[in-house]
Design a protein around this motif. Structure first.
Motif, PDB file in Angstrom:
ATOM      1  N   HIS A   1      -1.294  -1.759  45.307  1.00 42.72           N
ATOM      2  CA  HIS A   1      -1.006  -1.623  43.881  1.00 42.72           C
ATOM      3  C   HIS A   1       0.269  -0.812  43.711  1.00 42.72           C
ATOM      4  CE1 HIS A   1      -4.977  -3.006  42.598  1.00 42.72           C
ATOM      5  NE2 HIS A   1      -5.485  -2.239  43.555  1.00 42.72           N
TER       6      HIS A   1
ATOM      7  N   GLU B   1      -3.492   1.529  37.578  1.00 45.48           N
ATOM      8  CA  GLU B   1      -3.543   0.652  38.754  1.00 45.48           C
ATOM      9  C   GLU B   1      -2.738  -0.619  38.480  1.00 45.48           C
ATOM     10  OE1 GLU B   1      -7.346   0.707  41.083  1.00 45.48           O
ATOM     11  OE2 GLU B   1      -7.257  -1.441  40.649  1.00 45.48           O
TER      12      GLU B   1
ATOM     13  N   HIS C   1      -4.753   0.034  49.710  1.00 45.50           N
ATOM     14  CA  HIS C   1      -6.068   0.642  49.773  1.00 45.50           C
ATOM     15  C   HIS C   1      -7.124  -0.442  49.906  1.00 45.50           C
ATOM     16  CE1 HIS C   1      -7.971   0.539  45.477  1.00 45.50           C
ATOM     17  NE2 HIS C   1      -7.247  -0.522  45.670  1.00 45.50           N
TER      18      HIS C   1
ATOM     19  N   HIS D   1      -5.386  -4.284  50.342  1.00 44.25           N
ATOM     20  CA  HIS D   1      -4.461  -4.815  49.345  1.00 44.25           C
ATOM     21  C   HIS D   1      -3.712  -3.648  48.706  1.00 44.25           C
ATOM     22  CE1 HIS D   1      -7.951  -3.596  47.008  1.00 44.25           C
ATOM     23  NE2 HIS D   1      -7.152  -3.525  45.966  1.00 44.25           N
TER      24      HIS D   1
HETATM   25 ZN   LIG Z   1      -7.212  -2.164  44.491  1.00 42.80          ZN
END
Ligand SMILES: [Zn+2]
Length: 152
Positions: A32, A142, A18, A30
């Motif tokens: 997660h 996250e 995202h 990047h």
């Molecule tokens: Zn992020």
């Protein structure tokens, strides 16, 4: 007296890319390893004496997780993002940057941004449509130490 069931985030993970439009660091693409935990509050079902069937909840979470997993998450309601879809590709531009990616690698989400907060609301809305009459809370992790929650 009300009851609550909890499905934690250990089983429900999605690894996705995202970006946050306009953010200095997070404006770069990047990823997660997100995880989803949910709580359902409500009275006991008089037949089974549970709030809701764990299996039904887990299946519903998994169905949504599978749509997001291993994909680039694109916020289609972002006013700062321009999307152009061709046959097999999706081009998107923001902050003077242009990306072109295979359509199959993308999940389009009707959100103004793909943040953990709005992902929590997204899962909440999906689950609220499927399961009526519960107090639902969704927590998106996250990282192992950072979370966002939405719901009652
Ligand atoms: Zn992020």
């Amino acid at each position: 007296m009300s009851y609550k069931i909890i499905v934690d985030g250990i089983q429900h993970k999605f690894s996705s890319a995202h970006f946050i439009v306009g953010h200095d660091k997070c404006g770069r693409l990047h990823g997660h390893n997100f995880h989803v935990a949910v709580e359902f509050g409500g009275p006991l079902d008089p037949r089974y004496n549970f709030v809701v069937d764990f299996i039904d909840v887990k299946n519903a979470i998994k169905a949504e997780v599978d749509k997001l997993d291993h994909r680039i998450l694109i916020p289609t309601a972002s006013k700062d993002l321009v999307l152009k879809e061709s046959k097999d590709n999706l081009d998107f531009t923001f902050s003077g940057k242009r990306y072109s990616v295979p359509r199959d690698d993308v999940c389009l989400l009707p959100l103004p941004a793909v943040t953990s907060e709005l992902l929590a609301k997204h899962f909440h809305d999906v689950l609220s449509q499927r399961f009526k009459g519960f107090k639902i809370k969704v927590r998106i992790g996250e990282t192992s130490s950072t979370f966002a929650e939405y719901g009652e």
